[in-house]
Design a protein around this motif. Structure first.
Motif, short mmCIF file in Angstrom:
data_model
loop_
_atom_site.label_atom_id
_atom_site.label_comp_id
_atom_site.label_asym_id
_atom_site.label_seq_id
_atom_site.Cartn_x
_atom_site.Cartn_y
_atom_site.Cartn_z
N ARG A 2 0.83 -1.21 0.00
CA ARG A 2 0.00 0.00 0.00
C ARG A 2 0.86 1.26 0.00
NH1 ARG A 2 -4.13 -0.55 4.62
NH2 ARG A 2 -5.15 1.15 3.52
N VAL A 3 2.05 1.12 -0.55
CA VAL A 3 2.96 2.25 -0.66
C VAL A 3 3.20 2.54 -2.14
CG1 VAL A 3 5.35 2.95 -0.32
CG2 VAL A 3 4.13 1.80 1.51
N ALA A 4 3.10 3.80 -2.52
CA ALA A 4 3.49 4.19 -3.88
C ALA A 4 4.90 4.76 -3.78
CB ALA A 4 2.53 5.23 -4.42
N TYR A 5 5.82 4.18 -4.55
CA TYR A 5 7.24 4.54 -4.41
C TYR A 5 7.80 4.97 -5.76
CZ TYR A 5 12.29 3.50 -4.00
OH TYR A 5 13.66 3.55 -4.05
N LEU A 6 8.40 6.15 -5.77
CA LEU A 6 9.06 6.63 -6.98
C LEU A 6 10.56 6.68 -6.73
CD1 LEU A 6 8.70 7.87 -9.82
CD2 LEU A 6 8.63 10.10 -8.73
N PRO A 7 11.32 5.74 -7.33
CA PRO A 7 12.78 5.76 -7.12
C PRO A 7 13.42 6.94 -7.83
CG PRO A 7 12.15 3.95 -8.57
CD PRO A 7 10.89 4.67 -8.21
N GLN A 8 14.71 7.13 -7.60
CA GLN A 8 15.43 8.19 -8.33
C GLN A 8 15.29 7.93 -9.81
OE1 GLN A 8 19.50 8.94 -7.28
NE2 GLN A 8 19.00 9.42 -5.16
N VAL A 9 15.19 8.99 -10.58
CA VAL A 9 14.91 8.85 -12.02
C VAL A 9 16.00 8.03 -12.70
CG1 VAL A 9 15.99 10.99 -12.82
CG2 VAL A 9 13.95 10.12 -13.96
N SER A 10 17.23 8.07 -12.17
CA SER A 10 18.32 7.31 -12.78
C SER A 10 18.11 5.81 -12.67
CB SER A 10 19.64 7.69 -12.12
OG SER A 10 19.56 7.43 -10.74
N GLU A 11 17.22 5.40 -11.77
CA GLU A 11 16.97 3.96 -11.59
C GLU A 11 15.80 3.47 -12.45
OE1 GLU A 11 16.72 2.65 -7.49
OE2 GLU A 11 18.15 4.17 -6.88
N VAL A 12 15.14 4.40 -13.16
CA VAL A 12 13.97 4.02 -13.94
C VAL A 12 14.38 3.83 -15.41
CG1 VAL A 12 11.63 4.69 -14.60
CG2 VAL A 12 12.54 5.40 -12.37
N ASP A 13 14.01 2.70 -15.97
CA ASP A 13 14.41 2.37 -17.35
C ASP A 13 13.43 3.02 -18.34
OD1 ASP A 13 15.34 1.33 -19.66
OD2 ASP A 13 14.84 -0.77 -19.19
N ARG A 14 13.96 3.97 -19.11
CA ARG A 14 13.08 4.66 -20.06
C ARG A 14 13.10 4.02 -21.44
NH1 ARG A 14 13.81 10.99 -20.08
NH2 ARG A 14 12.47 10.71 -21.86
N SER A 15 13.93 2.99 -21.61
CA SER A 15 14.01 2.40 -22.95
C SER A 15 12.90 1.36 -23.15
CB SER A 15 15.38 1.74 -23.15
OG SER A 15 15.52 0.68 -22.23
N PHE A 16 12.16 1.07 -22.09
CA PHE A 16 11.08 0.09 -22.18
C PHE A 16 10.06 0.59 -23.21
CE2 PHE A 16 7.85 -2.70 -20.13
CZ PHE A 16 8.63 -3.85 -20.13
N PRO A 17 9.70 -0.24 -24.21
CA PRO A 17 8.89 0.27 -25.32
C PRO A 17 7.39 0.34 -25.00
CG PRO A 17 9.42 -2.03 -25.70
CD PRO A 17 10.04 -1.66 -24.39
N ILE A 18 7.02 1.25 -24.11
CA ILE A 18 5.59 1.42 -23.84
C ILE A 18 5.22 2.90 -23.98
CG2 ILE A 18 5.33 -0.60 -22.34
CD1 ILE A 18 5.50 1.25 -19.92
N THR A 19 3.93 3.12 -24.11
CA THR A 19 3.44 4.49 -24.29
C THR A 19 3.17 5.13 -22.92
OG1 THR A 19 1.13 3.83 -24.29
CG2 THR A 19 2.28 3.82 -26.44
N VAL A 20 2.94 6.43 -22.96
CA VAL A 20 2.60 7.17 -21.73
C VAL A 20 1.34 6.56 -21.09
CG1 VAL A 20 1.73 9.40 -20.89
CG2 VAL A 20 3.68 9.32 -22.45
N ALA A 21 0.32 6.29 -21.91
CA ALA A 21 -0.94 5.74 -21.35
C ALA A 21 -0.68 4.38 -20.71
CB ALA A 21 -2.00 5.62 -22.44
N GLU A 22 0.17 3.57 -21.34
CA GLU A 22 0.47 2.25 -20.77
C GLU A 22 1.25 2.38 -19.46
OE1 GLU A 22 0.57 -0.34 -24.93
OE2 GLU A 22 2.36 0.74 -24.26
N LEU A 23 2.22 3.30 -19.44
CA LEU A 23 2.99 3.51 -18.21
C LEU A 23 2.07 3.94 -17.07
CD1 LEU A 23 5.85 3.96 -16.76
CD2 LEU A 23 5.41 6.37 -17.23
N VAL A 24 1.22 4.93 -17.36
CA VAL A 24 0.33 5.45 -16.31
C VAL A 24 -0.64 4.34 -15.87
CG1 VAL A 24 -1.43 7.18 -15.79
CG2 VAL A 24 0.60 7.81 -17.15
N GLY A 25 -1.11 3.56 -16.85
CA GLY A 25 -2.04 2.46 -16.55
C GLY A 25 -1.44 1.42 -15.61
#
Ligand SMILES: Nc1ncnc2c1ncn2[C@@H]1O[C@H](COP(=O)(O)OP(=O)(O)OP(=O)(O)O)[C@@H](O)[C@H]1O
Length: 261
Positions: free
Chosen positions: A70-93
Motif C-alpha cells: 500500500r505504498v506508492a514509491y518513486l525511485p530516483q529517475v536514474s533507476e527508472v528504465d526509459r528504454s522500455f517500449p511502452i506508451t505514456v498511457a500504458e505507463l500510467v495504466g
C-alpha cells in the motif's frame, strides 16, 4: 482513500554487503504528514526510503505502520528504465496494477481514470507517445500520473524534481500538496532547501544517522546543517556492522526474534 497509521522507525540500520549506509534511526512520521528527507550526498536518504518502501530489508530494527503493497514509491529517475517500449498511457495504466493484477484489463471507468491522471499532470495529447520520446520533465509528469492511480495512503518520492524546469516543478509540487490534502502521508527526498522551507512542514535531516527531525524551521538551522556535514565527512565508508547489529543479525539468521535496544 484508505489511510494507515503513523509510520515509525525503531532503531533502523540498513546498508549493503554488511556495511551500514544509515544506522540506528528512530523516528515517527505522523499519518497524513508531508515530510522532506534531506542530507548531504551519500547520507543514506535513498537507502532509508527503500527500507520504508519494502525494497530493502533493514539489517537491524523495524518499521511499523507501513505495508509495502500500500505504498506508492518513486525511485530516483536514474533507476527508472526509459528504454522500455511502452506508451505514456500504458505507463500510467501500470498504476492500476494493485487493483487489476496480471490478467484483468482496465474497464471503461479505469481507462477514464488513466485519462484524468494524464490530464492532471498536463500531458493530454501525449498518451500514445513512447517514453523515450519524452523530455525529462514530461517523463517525470508521467511517473506522477502513475503514482496517482495507485491511490496509496503512503507516497514515497526519491528526488522527484531532479532535472525539471520551474513550471514543471510548480505543477508537481501542486500534485504533492493535493496528495497531502487528501490525507496521504507524503515523504520526499530533496536537496533544494529553499523548496523544503517553502513547501514542507516537517523535515528529517540525515547524515548516516538521524541529525534532527521535526518542524522544518527547527530542523534546518545552521548548527544542524553543519553537524550533518561533519558527521557525513567523518563517516567511515568501510565500517562494518557494530557488535550490537551483528549480534542481532546472527540471531535473525538462526530464526530468533529481532532484538530492539
Ligand atoms: N546498491 C548499493 N550497493 C552498495 N552500496 C550502496 C548501494 N546503494 C547505495 N550505496 C551506498 O550507501 C551509501 C548511502 O547511499 P544513499 O544512496 O542511500 O545516499 P543518499 O543520501 O540518497 O545520497 P544522494 O543524495 O547522493 O542520492 C553510499 O555510501 C552509497 O555508496
Amino acid at each position: 482513500m484508505p489511510t494507515l497509521g503513523d509510520l515509525t522507525l525503531h532503531d533502523v540500520t540498513a546498508g549493503y554487503d554488511r556495511h551500514p549506509a544509515v544506522h540506528h534511526v528512530s523516528l515517527r512520521w505522523p499519518a497524513g504528514s508531508l515530510v522532506a528527507v534531506v542530507g548531504p550526498n551519500g547520507a543514506g536518504k535513498s537507502t532509508l526510503l527503500k527500507c520504508v518502501a519494502g525494497r530493502l530489508r533493514p539489517m537491524h530494527g523495524r518499521i511499523d505502520g507501513v505495508e509495502p503493497a500500500r505504498v506508492a514509491y518513486l525511485p530516483q529517475v536514474s533507476e527508472v528504465d526509459r528504454s522500455f517500449p511502452i506508451t505514456v498511457a500504458e505507463l500510467v495504466g501500470l498504476g492500476l496494477w494493485p487493483e487489476l493484477g496480471p490478467w484483468r484489463r482496465a474497464d471503461a471507468a479505469q481507462r477514464a481514470r488513466v485519462a484524468a491522471a494524464i490530464a492532471e499532470v498536463g500531458l493530454q495529447g501525449f498518451e500514445r507517445r513512447t517514453l523515450e520520446t519524452l523530455s525529462g520533465g514530461q517523463f517525470q509528469r508521467a511517473l506522477f500520473a502513475r503514482l496517482m492511480l495507485q491511490d496509496a495512503p503512503v507516497v514515497l518520492l526519491d528526488e522527484p524534481f531532479t532535472g525539471v524546469d520551474t513550471r514543471t516543478l510548480e505543477d508537481l509540487v501542486c500534485v504533492l500538496r493535493r496528495w497531502h490534502e487528501q490525507g496521504r502521508t507524503v515523504i520526499a527526498v530533496l536537496h533544494d532547501l529553499a523548496l523544503v522551507r517553502a513547501a514542507f512542514p516537517l523535515t528529517t535531516l540525515l547524515a548516516r544517522e538521524l541529525v534532527a527531525h521535526g518542524p522544518t524551521a527547527a530542523v534546518l538551522t545552521e548548527p544542524n546543517l553543519l553537524r550533518a556535514r561533519q558527521l557525513q565527512e567523518a563517516f567511515d565508508e568501510r565500517a562494518e556492522l557494530c557488535d550490537l547489529d551483528a549480534d542481532n543479525e546472527a540471531e535473525l539468521a538462526h530464526g530468533g526474534r529481532r532484538r530492539h535496544v
